[in-house]
Scaffold this active site. Structure first.
Site, short mmCIF file in Angstrom:
data_model
loop_
_atom_site.label_atom_id
_atom_site.label_comp_id
_atom_site.label_asym_id
_atom_site.label_seq_id
_atom_site.Cartn_x
_atom_site.Cartn_y
_atom_site.Cartn_z
CG ASP A 208 90.97 -37.66 42.71
OD1 ASP A 208 90.18 -38.61 42.70
OD2 ASP A 208 92.20 -37.78 42.82
CD GLU A 286 87.87 -39.79 46.35
OE1 GLU A 286 87.85 -41.01 46.24
OE2 GLU A 286 88.80 -39.09 45.95
C1 NOJ Z 1 90.17 -41.25 43.72
C2 NOJ Z 1 89.81 -41.64 42.32
O1 NOJ Z 1 88.43 -41.83 42.26
C3 NOJ Z 1 90.61 -42.87 42.01
O2 NOJ Z 1 90.19 -43.48 40.82
C4 NOJ Z 1 92.06 -42.50 41.95
O3 NOJ Z 1 92.83 -43.66 41.77
C5 NOJ Z 1 92.50 -41.81 43.25
N1 NOJ Z 1 91.55 -40.86 43.73
C6 NOJ Z 1 93.80 -41.09 43.04
O4 NOJ Z 1 93.58 -39.98 42.22
#
Ligand code: NOJ
Length: 550
Positions: A208, A286
């Site tokens: 993440d 990500e």
């Molecule tokens: C990306 C995640 O996919 C999302 O759902 C989340 O709110 C943010 N990162 C913060 O962790």
């Protein structure tokens, strides 16, 4: 005859990953929220779908202020979702069905309920426990102004005040304090979390906010902090932008908290750990970077294994746009030797049918894009419910949960519409998801026709298409490597609304994204259709139709 390459040996390069949002997958104890036992109960469903791996969104102890991306303890299971025994049972159940398990890790921030943060808050100003976070004095005579002008991704200032007057940084919700990754405890703890889950048998990690861990430690103001946040808005990824105009995403270069060069050292450490495990474990980042080629740095050979190429979530539904975007992704991944990843939707985006206009046309188009994405070389990520052709649900304001809704004072409805519990049985209570009186998010009243039990008995349903597509794509990828790929579109006198390509001798794909039926005779070469959506009469491919041939 095209030259066939040796199929890729590692399991993850061309795998299909199915994202489970545990809270909305299946509720086994009727409390209105999904859980790990619910996933186990649906293991046969997952096996029949034909996926290679599941990716579990967070199931760790959490106040669920941001759907579990606010983690209070990264090495436990939230009692709402079960316990570690359930997790072990889930791993063995899925492994026995040849399904790998990838879990989310959330290294950028923790929950305010995390022990470290509670300790930092309870300690006096200047205490070493505060150094694990970004905790600073405020500005102004009495320190009542935030330390700088940085803003939160979810809206408002990125700083909130502690009772003693100091401020802590949170790039997301005020319940998600950012960790200080220059602190050795934080680095060590990250490795401990990975080791904990690796030793329990997980096959990989989705990382993440992988691009956000390092901050400018001078905490200087930024000249346009809101532009840094806006740079991640999906509409700014518009591939149709006039390239001669300044790109608003340029602001990300050299910014104070996203995609800083120092972040890569963290992943080199993670990769060294992952490489000590056999069989091979994987990781996917990500990372929203600009330009897109820079995102690939996260998937260099000594860092993580893949990075999400989110391009398909923004590509206009037009053949030239799809071809251009797909080729850019393939060019970018070739810079580092990583496989491409094709994503049509996830828990942060609109559902793909909705994005493409909804209704019958949105569904027809989503099926075409899915058949393209599942045939392109590389990995594919499917968000739960995508295989049912679900659309975003309307959520009454009173039921909304997403912190984006609250932090923008209702200006941005947030992501709840895509996160609604899955419909399993048309005749069941809450469509067979749960017998609870109330679910954590309400389901629409008109989902009977999209329920799993209705779709699995119907030829040509969305679910039938996904099952066939996933099984056939595995066969194709067993026969050929990522290098077995060539565009066919320029071959023959075909309409420009056609996307066509081959995967060696294993597969030819022809899709018509236009409004008119088109003769694709020149692209057939005597091959036989083995999967299709829409209409094909042996020569003409109708609008919003796609065929797989061999
Ligand atoms: C990306 C995640 O996919 C999302 O759902 C989340 O709110 C943010 N990162 C913060 O962790």
């Amino acid at each position: 005859m095209t030259q066939a390459h040796t199929p890729d040996q590692v399991w993850w390069r061309q795998a299909s990953f199915y994202q489970i949002y545990p809270r909305s997958f299946m509720d086994s104890n009727d409390d209105g929220e999904g859980d790990l036992a619910g996933i186990i109960a649906k293991a046969d469903y997952l096996a029949a779908l034909g996926i290679d791996a599941v990716w579990l969104s967070p199931f760790y102890p959490s106040p669920l202020a941001d759907g579990g991306y606010d983690v209070a303890n990264p090495r436990e299971v939230d009692p709402r979702f079960g316990n570690l025994d359930d997790f072990d049972a889930l791993i063995s159940t899925l492994h026995s069905r040849d399904i790998k398990v990838v879990v989310d890790v959330v290294p950028n921030h923790v929950s305010v309920e995390h022990e470290w943060f509670k300790q930092a808050v309870a300690s006096p100003t200047g205490h070493p426990s505060r150094e694990r976070f970004h905790i600073r004095d405020g500005r102004g005579v009495d320190g009542s102004l935030p330390p700088n002008n940085w803003v939160s991704v979810f809206g408002g200032s990125a700083w909130s005040r502690l009772a003693d007057g100091q401020w802590f940084l949170h790039l997301f919700d005020s319940s998600q304090p950012d960790l200080n990754w220059t602190h050795p405890d934080v680095v060590a703890d990250g490795l401990e979390t990975l080791t904990f889950w690796l030793d329990r048998g997980v096959d990989g990690f989705r990382v993440d906010v992988a691009f956000g861990l390092m901050k400018d430690m001078t905490y200087a103001d930024h000249h346009d902090p809101q532009a840094l946040i806006d740079a991640m808005r999906l509409d700014l990824f518009d591939p149709e932008r006039d390239p001669s105009l300044p790109n608003p995403r340029e602001v990300l270069r050299g910014g104070p908290f996203f995609d800083r060069d120092e972040v890569h050292e963290i992943y080199r450490g993670w990769r060294r750990l992952l490489d000590t495990y056999s069989p091979e474990r994987m990781s996917v980042a990500e990372a929203w970077a600009y330009p897109a080629s820079r995102a690939m740095d996260y998937a260099r050979a000594d860092e993580l294994h893949q990075v999400f190429n989110f391009d398909f979530m923004v590509t206009p539904y037009r053949a030239d746009a799809v071809i251009k975007n797909a080729q850019e992704v393939l060019d970018n991944v070739s810079l580092v030797g990583a496989p491409a990843t094709w994503v049509l939707s996830n828990h942060d985006s609109a559902r793909v049918v909705t994005r493409l206009g909804g209704g019958a046309r949105g569904a027809a188009r989503a099926r075409v894009l899915a058949m393209i994405a599942h045939a392109l070389p590389g990995g594919v990520y499917i968000f739960q419910g995508e295989e049912l052709g679900l659309e975003d649900a309307e959520i009454p304001d009173a039921d909304r949960q997403d912190p984006i809704w609250f932090r923008t004072q209702g200006q941005d409805p947030g992501r709840d519409g895509a996160r609604v519990p899955l419909p399993w049985e048309a005749a069941g209570e809450h469509y067979g998801f749960s017998k609870a009186a109330k679910l954590w998010l309400p389901q629409p009243g008109d989902w009977h026709e999209v329920c799993v039990d209705v779709q699995e008995n119907r030829d040509g349903s969305f679910l039938s298409l996904y099952r066939s597509m996933l099984t056939l794509r595995s066969e194709v990828n067993r026969e050929c490597s990522e290098k077995d790929f060539a565009w066919l579109t320029e071959v023959g006198a075909v309409d420009s609304e056609i996307v066509a390509f081959t995967r060696g001798d294993a597969l030819t794909v022809i899709a018509n994204l236009g409004r008119q039926s088109v003769s694709v005779k020149d692209l057939l070469w005597g091959k036989q259709v083995f999967l299709m959506t829409g209409t094909f009469d042996g020569e003409h491919l109708a609008s919003d139709s796609c065929i797989w041939l061999r």
